[in-house]
Design an enzyme around this catalytic site. Structure first.
Site, PDB file in Angstrom:
ATOM      1  N   ASP A  18      37.244   9.256  19.231  1.00 51.71           N
ATOM      2  CA  ASP A  18      36.558  10.524  19.483  1.00 51.71           C
ATOM      3  C   ASP A  18      35.793  10.510  20.805  1.00 51.71           C
ATOM      4  OD1 ASP A  18      37.625  11.491  17.200  1.00 51.71           O
ATOM      5  OD2 ASP A  18      35.760  11.868  16.141  1.00 51.71           O
ATOM      6  N   ASP A  41      43.211  48.554  53.106  1.00 52.76           N
ATOM      7  CA  ASP A  41      44.107  47.454  52.737  1.00 52.76           C
ATOM      8  C   ASP A  41      44.202  47.333  51.220  1.00 52.76           C
ATOM      9  OD1 ASP A  41      45.634  44.991  53.896  1.00 52.76           O
ATOM     10  OD2 ASP A  41      44.540  44.268  52.143  1.00 52.76           O
ATOM     11  N   GLY A  53      47.997  43.513  50.970  1.00 55.37           N
ATOM     12  CA  GLY A  53      48.399  44.881  51.262  1.00 55.37           C
ATOM     13  C   GLY A  53      49.347  45.019  52.433  1.00 55.37           C
ATOM     14  N   LEU A  54      48.905  44.638  53.608  1.00 50.36           N
ATOM     15  CA  LEU A  54      49.725  44.795  54.799  1.00 50.36           C
ATOM     16  C   LEU A  54      50.989  43.969  54.649  1.00 50.36           C
ATOM     17  CD1 LEU A  54      49.882  46.137  57.490  1.00 50.36           C
ATOM     18  CD2 LEU A  54      48.622  44.239  58.501  1.00 50.36           C
TER      19      LEU A  54
END
Lengths: 427, 526
Positions: B36, B274, B409-410
């Site tokens: 354990d 963007d 985005g771009l």
């Protein structure tokens, strides 16, 4: 020329063993499932245990490579604890469901855990019952990987030992290599022995259950790992005979291991040297390069993988390190005796653990390198001690000639890194 | 008995360890078998802790079982006290020790140790890790926190942050800053870095900031009841939630809701052009309830995503998550079965997953980008840099974290423009992700073909769930339409195909032509 050059006058074989009991900072035997399931490609490992077992396997595995790995945990719930008959029914149902979803499974291991053993769930009987239900398609075996019975690599021993009684019989003279090693290493071993004209060679465990090796009075076997005592005993009960040798770590260990087998099969020295000369030379060069940072450095082994004694032999004799303490969870002289023979008396040999007391000894000795489990490594680093985590020694290919340099490298990297880093403020 | 392959939560005693490890001057004596101790590595490796968790394990073995395991426990308790001299001890059993019924609490009580000993009852066969954190903290608070004089100026306790939490370390700093703006001081932060002695001063605060309901709600309710300390219900993750949080704290404390928004960049980053490409990204949310709840609001209101699925693994919070799902017009997925989550995600085919490290694996397999929003955690969730989720900086961090796995985005436009170019082929993926291209989602097929799915080696093909598609068995794509479909950039092709088929099915069209494709496009145009 193939005998060890310098057998010390007084060795660790007869050194007194410091036996300790207390808190142990080790894994339980369930952990072996992580490498065993990769090796046995048609086997499924079903732990009958608690959420803790499932959490351990996930944490020790570190990565979740497969959506549905070939291991899982049947987690005991409150209702299972109420009546044992119910637990058996539940187990049968879970196994039936599992096997119907996974028709590729040919071997199922019911793996006992601490809770299943404490409630005395009879997995041996369950395995018999389930074998009858699912024969001939699936064979169901059982072993214990529980922490109350096994430590870390002992799980592999328990697993392989459970397979021995059901191996087919044979009268043929065959060599059996025992232990689950990465394929690349296993292939190297078989290749070297085959080139000496030794064969047929089989390996336990076989990658598929259909290829399971035969066993009988003419079988001789050699262990690839120093933690397979129960498996060795089970094989001997089937009439097979063990070839004793130091374990194949480093150039010397590999040579002595191969030589013991070669002698058994009557391979002449010329053949032996012809096969081993080139890889031996490669291994020596690689070790020399990798051990540059190891020579003269002290090392302290905390008990973990059961590889400690053979590795200490390699590091002290081939890499020039000085062992302070060599701790193993348990010491089986029938297996590691030949390695102990080669280590000059001096280091403390300890068995078992009381972790707080042992850490006090580490702090007093301040070794250059401490080999320990993952729970201890960062805390010791924070105290300014350099560490090597032991679990990597089990997961990485480190056996035989062509891994000898890598093996030394595993130990030298932490030392090199410490020497490399310039992180303190410079006045 | 339940077959489990991967778990979201460990056993409850691991929850207790997370509380103990976060604190100082507290020691946990755990009656447990060998093995354990694996749990130590969660803290030393994943979280890179430079000390061992303050836990002593009794490490009983098989041969001890017929003998005196109770004596073993008492020895471990005494040794732990002598060696570590803690201000308080917690004692308890792991799953196996629970079965042998040694009663650690009763045993420890008979030892008359000179410090408070708090017994934990954590039923391992019923409950899980988050129960363990909440219950342990509650027991500590109940035992140690009594009525004390309030601080003269207005102060707050921050409760809930602990070890192995998702960004708890940095969230504390953000929440402290929010409170300081309003002139509210900090009384105690707990369990994180608190001592048992600190817990005795909890009652001096005027308000409890319940940072993580999973770990401290029971304690918060207890302190409200016994010490009269009100607690906050808003978790300040996201811009809107942080505004609400400030308003809530100001109302409870009777102070001005002062805010310093000079560091908050998220709103402009989200409004800037963007980010247009984020509009309507279909996201699937899964994790602990608190993080999923806050992430849902951020996704919809602050990123402009479409939430197409959500759920949590901690059943204790099923009710609020079901309520939340209803608000989003969804059915909540409440499960701790990893395979069920994978199936739900596969069926929903989102463009991004916001989940835990478990969902990150699902995302890798299915070729879907994933950002991590919740525990269970991995070593990479403990960055060296400051990286909170809460407060104004948290909002900035979340914006960056969530868009990172996406094609920017771009770049998305460039990919469309140059898609025939060898460098910009469909498989290229985001340029900032090295060789790890998201797998192209081909039509309505399950994103991973059976042949290269890791599952296919282990699962019979006949048992594979049939691809859930509306009427594909009767629907045919004409060659022209299929060619036209291929011209659509891969990252929207799946959606285009699904929409077209849905459009066709609704109209009883069985042959899809180029016209059907564009009629569907016009129909779904936003």
């Amino acid at each position: 020329m193939n005998r060890p050059a310098n057998i010390p006058a007084s060795t660790c074989r007869d050194a007194p063993i410091l036996k300790e009991r207390g808190q142990r900072e080790v894994f339980c035997g369930l952990t072996g499932i992580i490498w065993l399931h990769r090796k046995m490609q048609d086997a499924f490992f079903l732990v009958v245990g608690s959420r803790t077992c499932a959490h351990l396997l996930q944490s020790a595995a570190g990565v979740m490579i497969f959506a549905e790995p070939r291991f899982g945990t049947a987690i005991l719930e409150e209702t299972d604890l109420a009546g044992l008959a119910d637990a058996n029914d539940e187990l049968d149902r879970e196994v039936a469901r599992l096997l119907s979803r996974r028709p590729d499974i040919k071997q199922l291991f019911l793996v006992g855990s601490c809770p299943s053993e404490v409630i005395k769930l009879d997995l041996a009987r369950a395995a018999e019952r389930l074998t009858q239900i699912h024969a001939p398609h699936v064979r169901v075996l059982n072993y214990s990987g529980s922490g109350i019975e096994t430590t870390f690599t002992q799980g592999e021993d328990a697993c392989l030992a459970s397979m021995v009684p059901v191996l087919p019989g044979t009268e043929d003279r065959e060599l059996l290599l025992v232990g689950a090693l990465p394929d690349v290493v296993e292939d190297q071993a078989v290749d070297l022995l085959t080139k000496m004209g030794i064969g047929p060679i089989h390996v336990l465990p076989a990658p598929r259950s259909a290829d399971a090796p035969g066993i009988g009075p003419n079988t001789v076997f050699a262990c690839l790992q120093p933690f397979l005592g129960d498996t060795a005993a089970a094989l001997e009960r089937r009439g097979a005979r063990m070839i004793q040798a130091p374990f194949p770590f480093g150039e010397e260990g590999t040579t002595l291991w191969l030589k013991a087998i070669a002698d058994e099969f009557g391979v002449d020295d010329a053949t032996f040297d012809a096969v081993t000369a080139a890889p031996r030379a490669r291994a020596r060069t690689a070790i020399a390069n990798a051990s540059e940072h190891l020579r003269g450095k002290s090392i302290f082994f905390l008990p973990d993988s059961q590889l400690e004694i053979p590795l200490a032999r390699f590091l002290t004799r081939e890499c020039g390190m000085v062992a302070v303490e060599i701790g193993q969870p348990f010491i089986h002289k029938g297996l590691v005796g030949p390695d102990l023979d080669l280590i000059p008396a001096g280091p403390t040999i300890s068995e078992g653990q009381d972790v707080e007391k042992q850490l006090d000894r580490v702090r007093a000795a301040r070794p250059d390198l401490t080999v320990c489990g993952l729970g201890l490594a960062n805390p010791l680093e924070a105290e300014g001690l350099t560490t090597k985590w032991a679990i990597e020694l089990v997961f990485t290919p480190v056996h035989f000639y062509d891994q000898a340099g890598d093996l030394a490298g595993l130990f030298s990297r932490p030392l090199r890194r410490r020497a490399l880093l310039k992180l303190e403020e410079r006045a | 008995m339940k077959l489990t392959v991967w778990t979201y939560e460990g056993p409850p005693h691991v929850g207790a360890m997370r509380v103990a490890t976060a604190m100082k001057g507290l020691h946990y004596v755990l009656h447990a078998p060998q093995g354990d101790t694996y749990a130590d590595l969660l803290f030393t490796m994943i979280e890179r802790r430079n000390h061992r968790p303050p836990v002593s394990y009794t490490t009983f073995e098989g041969r001890d079982l017929g003998e005196d395991t109770a004596g073993l426990f008492k020895r471990a308790c005494q040794d732990a006290y002598d060696r570590f001299k803690p201000q308080a001890l917690i004692v308890g059993a792991s799953c196996t020790a629970e079965l042998i019924q040694d009663d650690p609490g009763g045993l420890a009580e008979t030892m008359n140790l000179p410090v408070p000993v708090i017994a934990l009852e954590l039923p391992s066969y019923q409950r899980k890790e988050n129960f363990g954190t909440d219950e342990t903290f509650y027991q500590l608070v109940k035992a140690l926190a009594g009525p004390v004089e309030k601080t003269p100026h207005i102060t707050a306790n921050l409760i809930g942050p602990l070890a192995l939490g998702f960004r708890h370390r940095d969230d504390i700093e953000e929440v402290k800053a929010l409170l300081e703006e309003m002139g509210i001081g900090i009384n105690v932060v707990a369990p994180f870095d608190a001592t048992p002695h600190d817990l005795t001063r909890l009652g001096a605060a005027h308000i409890n900031i319940l940072m993580y309901p999973e770990h401290a709600e029971t304690a918060a309710r207890h302190m409200e009841r016994t010490l009269g300390i009100p607690f906050t219900k808003t978790v300040p993750i996201g811009v809107g939630a942080t505004h609400d949080f400030v308003a809530e704290v100001a109302r409870i404390c009777g102070v001005e809701p002062k805010k310093d928004l000079s560091r908050l960049r998220q709103p402009w980053w989200s409004k800037s052009v963007d980010s247009t490409y984020l509009t309507g990204k279909r996201v699937f949310l899964f994790g602990d309830a608190t993080h999923v709840q806050t992430a849902a609001r951020i996704a919809r209101d602050e990123m402009g995503f479409e939430v197409i699925g959500l759920g949590c693994y901690n059943r204790e919070f099923a009710r609020p998550i079901r309520q939340l799902a209803k608000e989003f017009g969804l059915e909540a997925l409440i499960t701790d079965d990893y395979l069920e989550v994978e199936k739900a995600i596969e069926d929903a085919a989102p463009e991004m997953i916001l989940g835990t490290q478990m969902e990150r694996h699902i995302g890798k397999r299915l070729g879907i980008p994933c950002a991590v929003i919740s525990a269970p955690v991995h070593v990479q969730d403990f960055p060296a840099r400051y990286s909170p989720q809460m407060g104004w900086e948290g909002a900035n961090v979340i914006f960056d974290t969530w868009i990172h796995p996406l094609v920017m985005g771009l770049e998305e436009h460039l990919l469309a423009m140059f898609r025939e170019d060898f460098e910009f082929h469909d498989e290229a993926g985001a340029s900032h992700h090295g060789g790890h291209a998201p797998r192209a989602v081909e039509g309505g097929q399950p994103p991973v073909s059976e042949a290269d799915s890791p599952r296919s080696i282990s699962e019979s093909k006949t048992d594979m769930p049939a691809p859930v598609e509306t009427g594909t068995d009767v629907m045919v794509w004409l060659a022209d339409a299929e060619r036209e479909l291929k011209k659509i950039p891969f990252f929207v092709r799946g959606k285009a195909k699904r929409n077209t088929e849905k459009f066709a099915a609704e109209r009883g069209v069985t042959e899809i032509s180029v016209d059907t494709l564009y009629e569907a496009k016009a129909h779904y145009a936003r």
